[in-house]
Design a protein around this motif. Structure first.
Motif, PDB file in Angstrom:
ATOM      1  N   HIS A 175      31.937 110.085 -37.325  1.00 15.85           N
ATOM      2  CA  HIS A 175      32.310 108.803 -36.735  1.00 15.85           C
ATOM      3  C   HIS A 175      31.514 107.702 -37.432  1.00 15.85           C
ATOM      4  CE1 HIS A 175      34.278 110.841 -33.356  1.00 15.85           C
ATOM      5  NE2 HIS A 175      33.247 111.660 -33.375  1.00 15.85           N
ATOM      6  N   LYS A 219      29.904  98.364 -25.324  1.00 17.63           N
ATOM      7  CA  LYS A 219      31.317  98.752 -25.315  1.00 17.63           C
ATOM      8  C   LYS A 219      31.692  99.608 -26.518  1.00 17.63           C
ATOM      9  CE  LYS A 219      33.036  94.948 -22.547  1.00 17.63           C
ATOM     10  NZ  LYS A 219      32.552  93.593 -22.538  1.00 17.63           N
ATOM     11  N   ALA A 220      30.793  99.755 -27.472  1.00 15.99           N
ATOM     12  CA  ALA A 220      31.092 100.521 -28.689  1.00 15.99           C
ATOM     13  C   ALA A 220      31.088 102.020 -28.385  1.00 15.99           C
ATOM     14  CB  ALA A 220      30.060 100.198 -29.771  1.00 15.99           C
ATOM     15  N   ARG A 221      32.094 102.720 -28.888  1.00 17.99           N
ATOM     16  CA  ARG A 221      32.156 104.180 -28.732  1.00 17.99           C
ATOM     17  C   ARG A 221      30.964 104.857 -29.397  1.00 17.99           C
ATOM     18  NH1 ARG A 221      37.709 102.890 -29.890  1.00 17.99           N
ATOM     19  NH2 ARG A 221      37.306 103.418 -32.057  1.00 17.99           N
ATOM     20  N   ASP A 257      27.629 106.167 -27.120  1.00 17.00           N
ATOM     21  CA  ASP A 257      27.540 107.517 -26.549  1.00 17.00           C
ATOM     22  C   ASP A 257      27.400 108.570 -27.632  1.00 17.00           C
ATOM     23  OD1 ASP A 257      27.642 106.682 -23.914  1.00 17.00           O
ATOM     24  OD2 ASP A 257      29.831 106.836 -23.800  1.00 17.00           O
ATOM     25  N   ARG A 258      28.032 108.330 -28.776  1.00 15.30           N
ATOM     26  CA  ARG A 258      27.981 109.315 -29.865  1.00 15.30           C
ATOM     27  C   ARG A 258      26.561 109.479 -30.398  1.00 15.30           C
ATOM     28  NH1 ARG A 258      33.702 107.107 -32.220  1.00 15.30           N
ATOM     29  NH2 ARG A 258      34.999 108.347 -30.819  1.00 15.30           N
TER      30      ARG A 258
END
Length: 158
Positions: free
Chosen positions: A30, A54-56, A59-60
């Motif tokens: 990612h 808000k960025a994915r 969590d990654r």
């Protein structure tokens, strides 16, 4: 109260390089474009990135515990636009792996880190990464100023 647009415009006056932050979760690479990156310490070698709530990617990175900062060259504007969501069509990105962390091929530098610590600050999380490995190449950096991509002017010989 200060206007959000004024704040953003003012921060845009600070010319920066452009990076793509990469990580891997469940065997899938990612990435996201970011210009909030800085060195923190020489001993130990630490860097800092700032990721929006808000960025994915938030969590990654929490899941993987690792990330790479890929400092883009002037020729990699399309790579930046792709990871910033500015290019909508599917494009295959080639990653190279350094110590199990995906990195952007052809970047000026790949800085591979394990998360040292994190701190929530407003609507972002600051990740301090302990540098595990670096790959460095010569070239001209991609720059960002006032919301536009650019490159450094070539040095004039006197």
């Amino acid at each position: 109260m200060m206007d959000d647009r004024l704040f953003r415009s003012t921060m845009g006056k600070f010319a920066t390089g452009v990076t793509v932050i990469t990580t891997e979760v469940d065997g899938k690479a990612h990435g996201m474009t970011a210009n909030a990156f800085m060195s923190v310490s020489l001993n130990p070698k630490l860097v800092l990135i700032s990721i929006g709530e808000k960025a994915r990617m938030l969590d990654r990175i929490h899941q993987s515990g690792t990330f790479a900062v890929n400092i883009l060259s002037a020729e990699q504007k399309e790579v930046s636009m792709l990871f910033a969501g500015q290019i909508k069509e599917e494009k295959k990105v080639e990653f190279e792996y350094i110590q199990g962390v995906p990195t952007v091929k052809g970047a000026l530098a790949n800085v591979v880190c394990k998360v040292h610590s994190s701190q929530v600050a407003g609507d972002h999380t600051l990740f301090i990464g302990e540098v595990q490995d670096i790959v460095l190449q010569d070239g001209t950096p991609l720059t960002f100023f006032e919301g536009k991509y650019g490159r450094l002017a070539e040095e004039q010989l006197i």
